[in-house]
Design a protein around this motif. Structure first.
Motif, PDB file in Angstrom:
ATOM      1  N   ASP A   1       0.803  -1.218   0.000  1.00  0.00           N
ATOM      2  CA  ASP A   1       0.000   0.000   0.000  1.00  0.00           C
ATOM      3  C   ASP A   1       0.837   1.268   0.000  1.00  0.00           C
ATOM      4  O   ASP A   1       0.372   2.307  -0.469  1.00  0.00           O
ATOM      5  N   PHE A   2       2.052   1.226   0.519  1.00  0.00           N
ATOM      6  CA  PHE A   2       2.786   2.466   0.746  1.00  0.00           C
ATOM      7  C   PHE A   2       4.179   2.529   0.129  1.00  0.00           C
ATOM      8  O   PHE A   2       4.864   3.521   0.324  1.00  0.00           O
ATOM      9  N   VAL A   3       4.632   1.537  -0.592  1.00  0.00           N
ATOM     10  CA  VAL A   3       5.961   1.605  -1.183  1.00  0.00           C
ATOM     11  C   VAL A   3       5.974   2.770  -2.178  1.00  0.00           C
ATOM     12  O   VAL A   3       5.120   2.897  -3.038  1.00  0.00           O
ATOM     13  N   GLY A   4       6.897   3.677  -1.966  1.00  0.00           N
ATOM     14  CA  GLY A   4       7.000   4.859  -2.805  1.00  0.00           C
ATOM     15  C   GLY A   4       6.018   5.965  -2.455  1.00  0.00           C
ATOM     16  O   GLY A   4       5.943   6.969  -3.158  1.00  0.00           O
ATOM     17  N   ARG A   5       5.257   5.808  -1.386  1.00  0.00           N
ATOM     18  CA  ARG A   5       4.263   6.807  -0.975  1.00  0.00           C
ATOM     19  C   ARG A   5       4.411   7.103   0.513  1.00  0.00           C
ATOM     20  O   ARG A   5       3.535   6.824   1.315  1.00  0.00           O
ATOM     21  N   ALA A   6       5.549   7.674   0.898  1.00  0.00           N
ATOM     22  CA  ALA A   6       5.829   7.923   2.316  1.00  0.00           C
ATOM     23  C   ALA A   6       4.829   8.895   2.930  1.00  0.00           C
ATOM     24  O   ALA A   6       4.440   8.738   4.088  1.00  0.00           O
ATOM     25  N   GLY A   7       4.393   9.883   2.186  1.00  0.00           N
ATOM     26  CA  GLY A   7       3.415  10.834   2.702  1.00  0.00           C
ATOM     27  C   GLY A   7       2.090  10.163   3.026  1.00  0.00           C
ATOM     28  O   GLY A   7       1.436  10.491   4.021  1.00  0.00           O
ATOM     29  N   SER A   8       1.683   9.218   2.198  1.00  0.00           N
ATOM     30  CA  SER A   8       0.438   8.488   2.450  1.00  0.00           C
ATOM     31  C   SER A   8       0.560   7.628   3.701  1.00  0.00           C
ATOM     32  O   SER A   8      -0.390   7.510   4.475  1.00  0.00           O
ATOM     33  N   PHE A   9       1.724   7.024   3.899  1.00  0.00           N
ATOM     34  CA  PHE A   9       1.937   6.233   5.113  1.00  0.00           C
ATOM     35  C   PHE A   9       1.832   7.125   6.346  1.00  0.00           C
ATOM     36  O   PHE A   9       1.188   6.750   7.331  1.00  0.00           O
ATOM     37  N   ASP A  10       2.450   8.303   6.302  1.00  0.00           N
ATOM     38  CA  ASP A  10       2.409   9.207   7.453  1.00  0.00           C
ATOM     39  C   ASP A  10       0.975   9.618   7.775  1.00  0.00           C
ATOM     40  O   ASP A  10       0.574   9.630   8.947  1.00  0.00           O
ATOM     41  N   ARG A  11       0.184   9.958   6.754  1.00  0.00           N
ATOM     42  CA  ARG A  11      -1.212  10.350   6.986  1.00  0.00           C
ATOM     43  C   ARG A  11      -2.024   9.191   7.557  1.00  0.00           C
ATOM     44  O   ARG A  11      -2.800   9.367   8.489  1.00  0.00           O
ATOM     45  N   ALA A  12      -1.850   8.002   6.994  1.00  0.00           N
ATOM     46  CA  ALA A  12      -2.600   6.837   7.478  1.00  0.00           C
ATOM     47  C   ALA A  12      -2.198   6.487   8.904  1.00  0.00           C
ATOM     48  O   ALA A  12      -3.058   6.207   9.751  1.00  0.00           O
ATOM     49  N   ALA A  13      -0.902   6.515   9.197  1.00  0.00           N
ATOM     50  CA  ALA A  13      -0.436   6.201  10.546  1.00  0.00           C
ATOM     51  C   ALA A  13      -0.950   7.227  11.547  1.00  0.00           C
ATOM     52  O   ALA A  13      -1.398   6.864  12.645  1.00  0.00           O
ATOM     53  N   ASP A  14      -0.917   8.499  11.172  1.00  0.00           N
ATOM     54  CA  ASP A  14      -1.433   9.541  12.063  1.00  0.00           C
ATOM     55  C   ASP A  14      -2.930   9.356  12.327  1.00  0.00           C
ATOM     56  O   ASP A  14      -3.392   9.537  13.456  1.00  0.00           O
ATOM     57  N   THR A  15      -3.670   8.997  11.312  1.00  0.00           N
ATOM     58  CA  THR A  15      -5.106   8.801  11.475  1.00  0.00           C
ATOM     59  C   THR A  15      -5.397   7.614  12.381  1.00  0.00           C
ATOM     60  O   THR A  15      -6.249   7.695  13.274  1.00  0.00           O
ATOM     61  N   ILE A  16      -4.695   6.512  12.188  1.00  0.00           N
ATOM     62  CA  ILE A  16      -4.911   5.332  13.027  1.00  0.00           C
ATOM     63  C   ILE A  16      -4.495   5.623  14.466  1.00  0.00           C
ATOM     64  O   ILE A  16      -5.182   5.229  15.414  1.00  0.00           O
ATOM     65  N   GLU A  17      -3.387   6.345  14.653  1.00  0.00           N
ATOM     66  CA  GLU A  17      -2.970   6.727  15.996  1.00  0.00           C
ATOM     67  C   GLU A  17      -4.013   7.641  16.648  1.00  0.00           C
ATOM     68  O   GLU A  17      -4.270   7.540  17.851  1.00  0.00           O
ATOM     69  N   ALA A  18      -4.634   8.533  15.867  1.00  0.00           N
ATOM     70  CA  ALA A  18      -5.678   9.405  16.406  1.00  0.00           C
ATOM     71  C   ALA A  18      -6.915   8.605  16.813  1.00  0.00           C
ATOM     72  O   ALA A  18      -7.512   8.865  17.863  1.00  0.00           O
ATOM     73  N   TRP A  19      -7.293   7.624  15.998  1.00  0.00           N
ATOM     74  CA  TRP A  19      -8.406   6.754  16.379  1.00  0.00           C
ATOM     75  C   TRP A  19      -8.084   6.036  17.682  1.00  0.00           C
ATOM     76  O   TRP A  19      -8.936   5.918  18.560  1.00  0.00           O
ATOM     77  N   ALA A  20      -6.867   5.534  17.809  1.00  0.00           N
ATOM     78  CA  ALA A  20      -6.484   4.816  19.030  1.00  0.00           C
ATOM     79  C   ALA A  20      -6.521   5.746  20.241  1.00  0.00           C
ATOM     80  O   ALA A  20      -7.048   5.379  21.298  1.00  0.00           O
ATOM     81  N   ALA A  21      -5.968   6.933  20.109  1.00  0.00           N
ATOM     82  CA  ALA A  21      -5.940   7.876  21.235  1.00  0.00           C
ATOM     83  C   ALA A  21      -7.359   8.283  21.633  1.00  0.00           C
ATOM     84  O   ALA A  21      -7.680   8.349  22.825  1.00  0.00           O
ATOM     85  N   GLU A  22      -8.202   8.555  20.666  1.00  0.00           N
ATOM     86  CA  GLU A  22      -9.572   8.990  20.967  1.00  0.00           C
ATOM     87  C   GLU A  22     -10.388   7.879  21.618  1.00  0.00           C
ATOM     88  O   GLU A  22     -11.111   8.116  22.575  1.00  0.00           O
ATOM     89  N   ASN A  23     -10.285   6.676  21.100  1.00  0.00           N
ATOM     90  CA  ASN A  23     -11.124   5.584  21.607  1.00  0.00           C
ATOM     91  C   ASN A  23     -10.614   4.967  22.898  1.00  0.00           C
ATOM     92  O   ASN A  23     -11.374   4.375  23.626  1.00  0.00           O
ATOM     93  N   ARG A  24      -9.335   5.106  23.189  1.00  0.00           N
ATOM     94  CA  ARG A  24      -8.833   4.634  24.489  1.00  0.00           C
ATOM     95  C   ARG A  24      -9.271   5.583  25.596  1.00  0.00           C
ATOM     96  O   ARG A  24      -9.456   5.170  26.714  1.00  0.00           O
TER      97      ARG A  24
END
Length: 184
Positions: A159-182
């Motif tokens: 999903d992210f080879v050659g798309r480092a910016g997309s990985f950063d956005r997806a990781a930030d979003t998943i981390e935000a979901w985790a922080a909010e729901n915990r």
């Protein structure tokens, strides 16, 4: 025909100030689009399946129907494999985090999540044995030791080879979901 598992929700890309901009938070969502390697591989599998289906029709017209049935079964397995390949990834909802693999799916409730974080480590390139230095999003659960963190996605997966910016956005979003729901 819309394919909801193929496209990510537009709100993930447009909402800069809200991490969780959804009315229906109980619906499972993938916070990123499937990468070109994953989509390209699925497209090639579906192209191969079309040839196999054509071969099944030709065999049904010229030979026995039972042989055509076997070839049709092979085509259906290839089609199901391509669809499963497109569903692979990390999905989130208010209930938890779901990691969909090719063969298995693991769902972790937010109550069991200690941390979701990005770490620098050697990662596999496109799932092959070759490793390269990259980033990985890991899930730390309450019932496992800190060194047994589950790998969710990497900068070098399909999903992210050659798309480092997309990985950063997806990781930030998943981390935000985790922080909010915990918290909630």
């Amino acid at each position: 025909m819309p394919l909801p598992f193929l496209t990510a929700d537009r709100a993930f890309e447009t909402a800069d100030d809200l991490a969780l901009p959804f009315d229906d938070r109980d619906r499972w969502r993938r916070p990123y689009r499937p990468g070109p390697w994953r989509v390209g591989t699925a497209a090639l599998l579906l192209l191969f399946a079309s040839f196999v289906l054509f071969a099944a029709v030709v065999i049904a017209l010229t030979a026995s129907v039972s042989e055509a049935g076997v070839i049709l079964g092979i085509a259906l397995v290839v089609i199901l494999g391509a669809l499963r390949l497109l569903r692979m990834g990390v999905w989130v909802s208010a209930r938890g985090l779901r990691h969909v693999g090719f063969v298995s799916t693991r769902t972790t409730a937010w109550e069991r999540v200690v941390a979701v974080r990005t770490v620098q480590q050697p990662v596999r390139w496109l799932g092959l044995p070759r490793t390269v230095q990259g980033e990985a999003l890991v899930l730390q659960r309450k019932d496992r030791a800190a060194q047994d963190a589950s790998l969710l996605m990497t900068t070098h997966n399909a999903d992210f080879v050659g798309r480092a910016g997309s990985f950063d956005r997806a990781a930030d979003t998943i981390e935000a979901w985790a922080a909010e729901n915990r918290r909630g």
